[in-house]
Design an enzyme around this catalytic site. Structure first.
Site, mmCIF file in Angstrom:
data_model
loop_
_atom_site.group_PDB
_atom_site.id
_atom_site.type_symbol
_atom_site.label_atom_id
_atom_site.label_comp_id
_atom_site.label_asym_id
_atom_site.label_seq_id
_atom_site.Cartn_x
_atom_site.Cartn_y
_atom_site.Cartn_z
ATOM 1 N N GLU A 285 -2.635 10.212 2.852
ATOM 2 C CA GLU A 285 -2.128 10.119 1.659
ATOM 3 C C GLU A 285 -1.491 10.942 1.090
ATOM 4 O O GLU A 285 -0.359 11.242 0.231
ATOM 5 C CB GLU A 285 -3.127 9.164 0.760
ATOM 6 C CG GLU A 285 -3.744 7.648 1.044
ATOM 7 C CD GLU A 285 -2.715 6.762 0.622
ATOM 8 O OE1 GLU A 285 -1.956 7.144 -0.256
ATOM 9 O OE2 GLU A 285 -2.532 5.676 1.180
ATOM 10 N N HIS B 297 2.287 11.794 0.931
ATOM 11 C CA HIS B 297 3.122 10.577 -0.083
ATOM 12 C C HIS B 297 3.740 11.460 -1.299
ATOM 13 O O HIS B 297 4.750 11.431 -1.528
ATOM 14 C CB HIS B 297 2.509 9.425 -0.458
ATOM 15 C CG HIS B 297 1.885 8.879 0.800
ATOM 16 N ND1 HIS B 297 0.963 7.529 0.822
ATOM 17 C CD2 HIS B 297 2.173 8.955 2.118
ATOM 18 C CE1 HIS B 297 1.167 7.016 1.941
ATOM 19 N NE2 HIS B 297 1.677 7.907 2.970
ATOM 20 N N ASP C 202 3.013 3.559 5.984
ATOM 21 C CA ASP C 202 1.454 3.983 5.557
ATOM 22 C C ASP C 202 0.641 3.117 4.871
ATOM 23 O O ASP C 202 -0.490 3.064 5.377
ATOM 24 C CB ASP C 202 1.652 5.634 4.943
ATOM 25 C CG ASP C 202 1.770 6.458 6.170
ATOM 26 O OD1 ASP C 202 2.008 6.284 7.420
ATOM 27 O OD2 ASP C 202 1.706 7.702 5.690
ATOM 28 N N GLU C 203 0.886 2.819 3.611
ATOM 29 C CA GLU C 203 0.070 2.087 2.845
ATOM 30 C C GLU C 203 -0.244 0.705 3.607
ATOM 31 O O GLU C 203 -1.484 0.121 3.544
ATOM 32 C CB GLU C 203 0.891 1.909 1.533
ATOM 33 C CG GLU C 203 1.186 2.918 0.891
ATOM 34 C CD GLU C 203 0.053 4.004 0.181
ATOM 35 O OE1 GLU C 203 -1.095 3.476 0.426
ATOM 36 O OE2 GLU C 203 0.507 4.682 -0.833
ATOM 37 N N GLU D 182 0.637 8.714 -6.686
ATOM 38 C CA GLU D 182 0.159 9.406 -5.632
ATOM 39 C C GLU D 182 -0.414 10.646 -5.655
ATOM 40 O O GLU D 182 -1.299 11.102 -4.963
ATOM 41 C CB GLU D 182 1.409 9.360 -4.670
ATOM 42 C CG GLU D 182 1.934 8.163 -4.170
ATOM 43 C CD GLU D 182 1.111 7.228 -3.100
ATOM 44 O OE1 GLU D 182 0.164 7.858 -2.762
ATOM 45 O OE2 GLU D 182 1.548 6.152 -2.872
ATOM 46 N N TRP E 180 3.940 11.795 10.726
ATOM 47 C CA TRP E 180 5.387 12.511 10.095
ATOM 48 C C TRP E 180 5.075 13.529 8.806
ATOM 49 O O TRP E 180 3.841 13.376 8.505
ATOM 50 C CB TRP E 180 6.147 11.276 9.234
ATOM 51 C CG TRP E 180 5.844 10.595 8.347
ATOM 52 C CD1 TRP E 180 5.143 9.253 8.440
ATOM 53 C CD2 TRP E 180 5.508 10.990 6.951
ATOM 54 N NE1 TRP E 180 4.441 8.952 7.386
ATOM 55 C CE2 TRP E 180 4.862 9.752 6.127
ATOM 56 C CE3 TRP E 180 5.796 12.050 6.037
ATOM 57 C CZ2 TRP E 180 4.509 9.708 4.900
ATOM 58 C CZ3 TRP E 180 5.558 11.773 4.703
ATOM 59 C CH2 TRP E 180 4.942 10.722 4.208
ATOM 60 N N HIS F 188 -3.097 1.657 5.779
ATOM 61 C CA HIS F 188 -4.157 1.747 5.432
ATOM 62 C C HIS F 188 -4.673 0.308 4.734
ATOM 63 O O HIS F 188 -6.081 0.155 4.759
ATOM 64 C CB HIS F 188 -4.106 2.512 4.315
ATOM 65 C CG HIS F 188 -3.493 3.866 4.656
ATOM 66 N ND1 HIS F 188 -2.915 4.876 3.638
ATOM 67 C CD2 HIS F 188 -3.725 4.547 5.975
ATOM 68 C CE1 HIS F 188 -2.862 5.938 4.429
ATOM 69 N NE2 HIS F 188 -3.319 5.809 5.837
ATOM 70 N N GLU G 26 -4.166 -0.870 -1.818
ATOM 71 C CA GLU G 26 -3.177 -0.519 -0.818
ATOM 72 C C GLU G 26 -2.003 -1.551 -0.621
ATOM 73 O O GLU G 26 -1.011 -1.064 -0.155
ATOM 74 C CB GLU G 26 -4.002 -0.226 0.524
ATOM 75 C CG GLU G 26 -4.676 0.880 0.561
ATOM 76 C CD GLU G 26 -4.156 2.309 0.669
ATOM 77 O OE1 GLU G 26 -2.923 2.280 0.555
ATOM 78 O OE2 GLU G 26 -4.933 3.147 0.422
ATOM 79 N N THR H 95 0.407 -0.901 -3.447
ATOM 80 C CA THR H 95 1.347 0.243 -3.182
ATOM 81 C C THR H 95 2.450 -0.033 -2.092
ATOM 82 O O THR H 95 3.557 0.430 -2.113
ATOM 83 C CB THR H 95 0.613 1.701 -2.892
ATOM 84 O OG1 THR H 95 -0.447 1.471 -1.778
ATOM 85 C CG2 THR H 95 -0.162 1.931 -4.140
#
Length: 399
Positions: free
Chosen positions: A179, A182, A264-265, A141, A98, A268, A232, A235
């Site tokens: 990242e 974000h 996403d976090e 971020e 995205w 990761h 990670e 977050t």
């Protein structure tokens, strides 16, 4: 969960009389570069000011460097093929990722203005304290250059050329690239919302990147990857909770934005925890000692040197609001440690040295001790004061 607030002010305060005004460029204007733009024009007092602003961390402690024994560098070199198969798989191809624009008004469309007004309409219904935690998360971020720099200080896994083809270097660059979206997305959303003082936020980001961070990882990838595993997950929890609160406040688009970042976090987190899981397999004694070391130091948040040019306690104030709203709490800190201890099966380790067994016992018994201390602190806690936040035009928010 939000504190009751009065009618918020959506317009910026009057400009300060002391604010510098850029020179105009009329017909008779000189095109010589203004003196205050030139680095060489800084007087000695100004230089000292900049060194103070961007100098050593405010928490004073002995900074240890290169603490990993040289022979353990070979471990990470030997794991390069493993990392390719087990870490890089947690990246997404750029064409399948995205992008911030997927969630924002299209500036090329005829309906751009209407889409912006829709964002602003929903933003009016969201209380100021929520915006404080959202802004704090966004600023965290946006300090991404600092985090890539920190990872590239870790011995044995650095991107030594800036375009190294080792798996470790590829991961660090691609993780950074993922990242980066974000902060871009949250920044643009906040800009369009009309609820925040973007100039103060931008100053805070500049101060934070200039101040850096000192997680006390000592150029040691054992410590560094334990830190990133913890962060990670932290977050993931924080963005997940801002998504939940946005939904409760009726802003489904913002909830989608925060939830997507949280996803996403989580991905990761999985990659970093797999690295530590592998280190526990190869070197259980060294890894449990590293885990104990990081927890004794306490995991500092990446934005702990946050400053807006006004408040020396800005990070503590932001954290207090996050704690009160349940976005990120001391309980979450204990829960993360407990999760990682179970994920890495620390309690099941055998064949440890005497020091290793002590470290094992320490980390396995730490989460309940943190919770007990937190419960006592909560029982003694008084309702926090209201303080102004420059991020929202100095409107007051309760801590």
């Amino acid at each position: 969960m939000a504190a009751k607030i009065g009618t918020p002010c959506y317009a910026p305060c009057s400009p300060s009389k002391s604010r510098k005004v850029l020179p105009s460029f009329g017909a008779n204007a000189s095109f010589r570069t203004p003196r205050f733009f030139m680095a060489s024009s800084l007087r000695s007092g100004e230089v000292r000011h900049y060194k103070k602003s961007y100098g050593p961390p405010r928490e004073l402690h002995v900074q240890v460097t290169h603490s990993m024994p040289a022979q353990k560098m070979e471990i990470f070199k030997s794991l390069d093929d493993w990392a390719e198969k087990n870490v890089l798989v947690h990246l997404k191809p750029v064409e399948k990722c995205w992008q911030p624009q997927d969630f924002l008004p299209d500036p090329a469309s005829d309906g751009f203005d209407d889409q912006v007004m829709e964002i602003r309409k929903h933003a009016r219904e969201i209380p100021d304290d929520y915006f404080i935690v959202l802004i704090g998360d966004m600023i965290t971020e946006e300090a991404l250059p600092t985090y890539q720099t920190m990872v590239n200080t870790l011995d044995g896994v650095q991107d030594e050329t800036g375009a190294s083809q080792t798996s470790w270097a590829i991961w660090t660059r691609a993780w950074t690239a993922e990242e980066n979206r974000h902060g871009d997305l949250l920044n643009k959303y906040l800009y369009l919302s009309g609820r925040v003082d973007m100039r103060q936020i931008e100053k805070t980001i500049q101060y934070l990147i200039g101040s850096g961070m000192d997680p006390r990882t000592e150029n040691n990838p054992y410590l560094g990857y334990i830190y990133t595993s913890f962060q990670e997950r932290a977050t993931f929890i924080s963005h997940g909770n801002t998504a939940r609160l946005a939904k409760e406040h009726g802003d489904l688009k913002l909830a989608q934005i925060c939830g997507t970042i949280a996803s996403d976090e989580k991905r990761h987190e999985t990659a970093y925890t797999k690295i530590i899981e592998k280190l526990f397999e190869i070197d259980p004694d060294g890894t449990v000692l590293a885990l104990s070391d990081m927890m004794r130091k306490k995991i500092t948040m990446p934005a702990h040197l946050m400053f807006d040019g006004h408040s020396d306690n800005l990070f503590d104030q932001f954290s207090a609001v996050a704690q009160r709203l349940g976005v990120y709490t001391a309980k979450d800190y204990a829960d993360i440690l407990e999760f990682l201890v179970q994920r890495w099966k620390v309690g099941d380790l055998t064949g440890l040295s005497g020091e290793g067994r002590k470290a094992q016992e320490y980390v396995c018994t730490l989460p309940p001790r943190i919770r007990r201390l937190e419960e006592r602190a909560q029982a003694r806690a008084q309702k926090g004061p209201k303080v102004p936040f420059s991020w929202i035009f100095n409107r007051e928010v309760q801590l």
